[in-house]
Design a protein around this motif. Sequence first.
Motif, PDB file in Angstrom:
ATOM      1  N   ILE A  14       0.841  -1.200   0.000  1.00 20.42           N
ATOM      2  CA  ILE A  14       0.000   0.000   0.000  1.00 20.42           C
ATOM      3  C   ILE A  14       0.872   1.244   0.000  1.00 20.42           C
ATOM      4  O   ILE A  14       0.621   2.201  -0.739  1.00 20.42           O
ATOM      5  CB  ILE A  14      -0.947  -0.013   1.217  1.00 20.42           C
ATOM      6  N   GLN A  15       1.922   1.230   0.825  1.00 17.07           N
ATOM      7  CA  GLN A  15       2.829   2.373   0.883  1.00 17.07           C
ATOM      8  C   GLN A  15       3.534   2.573  -0.450  1.00 17.07           C
ATOM      9  O   GLN A  15       3.674   3.707  -0.938  1.00 17.07           O
ATOM     10  CB  GLN A  15       3.867   2.157   1.992  1.00 17.07           C
ATOM     11  N   ALA A  16       3.975   1.472  -1.071  1.00 16.78           N
ATOM     12  CA  ALA A  16       4.661   1.567  -2.357  1.00 16.78           C
ATOM     13  C   ALA A  16       3.728   2.118  -3.432  1.00 16.78           C
ATOM     14  O   ALA A  16       4.130   2.936  -4.272  1.00 16.78           O
ATOM     15  CB  ALA A  16       5.198   0.195  -2.765  1.00 16.78           C
ATOM     16  N   ARG A  17       2.457   1.661  -3.426  1.00 17.19           N
ATOM     17  CA  ARG A  17       1.504   2.165  -4.412  1.00 17.19           C
ATOM     18  C   ARG A  17       1.230   3.653  -4.201  1.00 17.19           C
ATOM     19  O   ARG A  17       1.134   4.419  -5.163  1.00 17.19           O
ATOM     20  CB  ARG A  17       0.197   1.369  -4.306  1.00 17.19           C
ATOM     21  N   LEU A  18       1.131   4.067  -2.944  1.00 17.40           N
ATOM     22  CA  LEU A  18       0.916   5.489  -2.653  1.00 17.40           C
ATOM     23  C   LEU A  18       2.109   6.307  -3.123  1.00 17.40           C
ATOM     24  O   LEU A  18       1.943   7.389  -3.720  1.00 17.40           O
ATOM     25  CB  LEU A  18       0.685   5.684  -1.158  1.00 17.40           C
ATOM     26  N   PRO A  49       4.482  16.175  -4.374  1.00 20.49           N
ATOM     27  CA  PRO A  49       4.167  14.824  -3.903  1.00 20.49           C
ATOM     28  C   PRO A  49       3.735  14.762  -2.440  1.00 20.49           C
ATOM     29  O   PRO A  49       2.826  14.004  -2.094  1.00 20.49           O
ATOM     30  CB  PRO A  49       5.481  14.064  -4.131  1.00 20.49           C
ATOM     31  N   GLU A  50       4.370  15.570  -1.575  1.00 26.69           N
ATOM     32  CA  GLU A  50       4.043  15.483  -0.157  1.00 26.69           C
ATOM     33  C   GLU A  50       2.635  16.001   0.120  1.00 26.69           C
ATOM     34  O   GLU A  50       1.900  15.439   0.946  1.00 26.69           O
ATOM     35  CB  GLU A  50       5.066  16.268   0.667  1.00 26.69           C
ATOM     36  N   ALA A  51       2.248  17.065  -0.567  1.00 29.99           N
ATOM     37  CA  ALA A  51       0.885  17.591  -0.398  1.00 29.99           C
ATOM     38  C   ALA A  51      -0.135  16.576  -0.904  1.00 29.99           C
ATOM     39  O   ALA A  51      -1.187  16.376  -0.286  1.00 29.99           O
ATOM     40  CB  ALA A  51       0.737  18.910  -1.151  1.00 29.99           C
ATOM     41  N   TYR A  63      -4.309  12.210   0.246  1.00 29.99           N
ATOM     42  CA  TYR A  63      -4.709  10.804   0.233  1.00 29.99           C
ATOM     43  C   TYR A  63      -4.924  10.295   1.655  1.00 29.99           C
ATOM     44  O   TYR A  63      -5.936   9.663   1.965  1.00 29.99           O
ATOM     45  CB  TYR A  63      -3.648   9.951  -0.468  1.00 29.99           C
ATOM     46  N   LEU A  64      -3.956  10.561   2.514  1.00 27.72           N
ATOM     47  CA  LEU A  64      -4.016  10.035   3.878  1.00 27.72           C
ATOM     48  C   LEU A  64      -5.199  10.593   4.652  1.00 27.72           C
ATOM     49  O   LEU A  64      -5.721   9.942   5.562  1.00 27.72           O
ATOM     50  CB  LEU A  64      -2.703  10.351   4.608  1.00 27.72           C
ATOM     51  N   GLN A  65      -5.636  11.799   4.306  1.00 27.41           N
ATOM     52  CA  GLN A  65      -6.745  12.423   5.010  1.00 27.41           C
ATOM     53  C   GLN A  65      -8.103  12.063   4.420  1.00 27.41           C
ATOM     54  O   GLN A  65      -9.135  12.457   4.958  1.00 27.41           O
ATOM     55  CB  GLN A  65      -6.564  13.946   5.005  1.00 27.41           C
ATOM     56  N   SER A  66      -8.105  11.313   3.312  1.00 27.21           N
ATOM     57  CA  SER A  66      -9.361  10.916   2.667  1.00 27.21           C
ATOM     58  C   SER A  66      -9.599   9.426   2.887  1.00 27.21           C
ATOM     59  O   SER A  66      -8.901   8.585   2.328  1.00 27.21           O
ATOM     60  CB  SER A  66      -9.318  11.226   1.167  1.00 27.21           C
TER      61      SER A  66
END
Length: 437
Positions: free
Chosen positions: A366-370, A380-382, A387-390
Motif C-alpha cells: 500500500i505504501q509503495a503504491r501510494l 508529492p508530499e501535499a 490521500y491520507l486524510q481521505s
Amino acid sequence: MMVSVESLSGLERRMQVSVPANRVKQQVDARLLKVSRTARIKGFRPGKAPIHVVRKHYGPQVQEEVVTDLIRETFAEAVRQEKMVPAGGPRIEPQGADKAGELRYTATFEIYPQFELRGLEGLRLARPQASVTDADLDTMIESLRQQKPDYVTVARGCAAGDRVTLDFEGRIGDEPFEGGRSEGLVVTLGSNRLLPDFENGLQGAAAGETKEFDLRFPDEYQVSKLAGKTARFTATVHKVEEQKLPEVDAAFCEAFGVSEGGVEALRAEVRENMQRELGQAVQARLKSQVMEQLLAANPIAVPKALVETEIRDMQMDMLRRMGAKSARQLPAREPFEAPARRRVALGLILNEVIRKAGIQPDASRIQARLDEIVAGFADPEAARQQYLQSDAAMRQLQMAVLEDQVVAHVMGAAEIQDQPSSFKEIMNFGAEPASEG
C-alpha cells in the motif's frame, strides 16, 4: 423467537419472525420505567407520576419505539441463527401483535450466493514478452516532438496537419441550425475534431478564401435532429499555419523537465518511463486473463441490490466526469447494467479467494503504491497528505492493492507461457485515433 425461511426466486428469501410477548412486554416496561424518572405530567411533580399514568400518556409512543428496535434487533439474531448473510437491507412488513402481545413480521431480502470456488487449479496464462528498443525510443521522442509543435503562418492553401482559423455557417435548406455557426474557430486538420467531409470541403483554401460545400451528417450522428440530413456550409479561412516540429535540443529537453544532461538524459528518462509502463501493461494483461478465467469458471447469481448500487455508483461517476451537477442529468442506467453485474460477480469471487487463502492487506505494498501515485504530482508530499486524510481514497487504494495480491496468489499456481511481442503491440503505440464523426 420463532423463525421460518422461504426461498423465493434466485437469491431472494422471505423470513417470518415471531417475537414472544414477554420479550416485548419486558422491553416496553423497562422503557416506560426509564421515561417515568423524568416524565413531566400535569398534576405530578417531575418523575413522580405513577407508572400506570405514565403508561397512559406514553404507552403508544414507547410501544412503537420498542417494536422498531425489536425488529432491527431480532432480524440480526434471526439471520445469524439461520446462517444467512443479507446482501442489502430487508423489506420489513410488520404484521402487528396478536391478542397475547406476540410481535410478528415478515422480512424479504437477498442473500450473498454460496458457491464452491473453482478455476484456481489449471489456470493457463499468456505473458507477453517485450523490451523497449532504440526504435521504440526514437518513435516516442518523435511523439514528444509532436506534442510541442510550433506553427508558422503560410500563404498556401491548407492541408492535413495545418492549423486553421476560420468562420463557418451551415444551413439546411434556407434555415440555420443550432451548432451550425462558429467564428474564430481554431482547429488542426486531421485531429478528428471536425467531420471528415467538412475537412475535405476546406482542403486547399488559403487565408482570405471562402468555400461553399455540402455535408451530409452521418445516420448515427450524435445530434439526432441532424442525423442523415444534408447541410450547405459557407466557410471563410482567416489564417493557415504550418506545423513545425521543434529540434531535439537543450530547450526541448527543458520543456519536458530535464534541465541537466541534455538529450541523453532525456532519452534515459523516457526509456525508464516506457519500461515502467510496459511492465504495468504486461501485468494488466495477466490480471485481465485471471479475472476472465475466474469469471468463466464461477458463473454465479448476483444480488440485484448490489447490482443496483453499482449501477448508481457508475452513473454518478459518469455524471462527475461530464462536469454535470444535477441528478436530473444522470445518464440512462441500461448501458451500465452488464458491466455492473460483471463487477459485482467479480467482487464476490475475489472475496472468496481472499477468504479461502487468508489474504490480508500488505501495508508495504500500500505504501509503495501510494509513493508511485504521488510521484506524478507537482507537490508529492501535499498529494500524500490529501490521500491520507481521505478515507474514501485510502479505501480505494487498499482495495486496488488487495486485488493485486489476489492476482499474485492466483498466478502462483498458474501455468504461465511467455509469448514474444513488442512494445508497440502491447502498448498499442502509434495506433490511429478514432474519428469522432
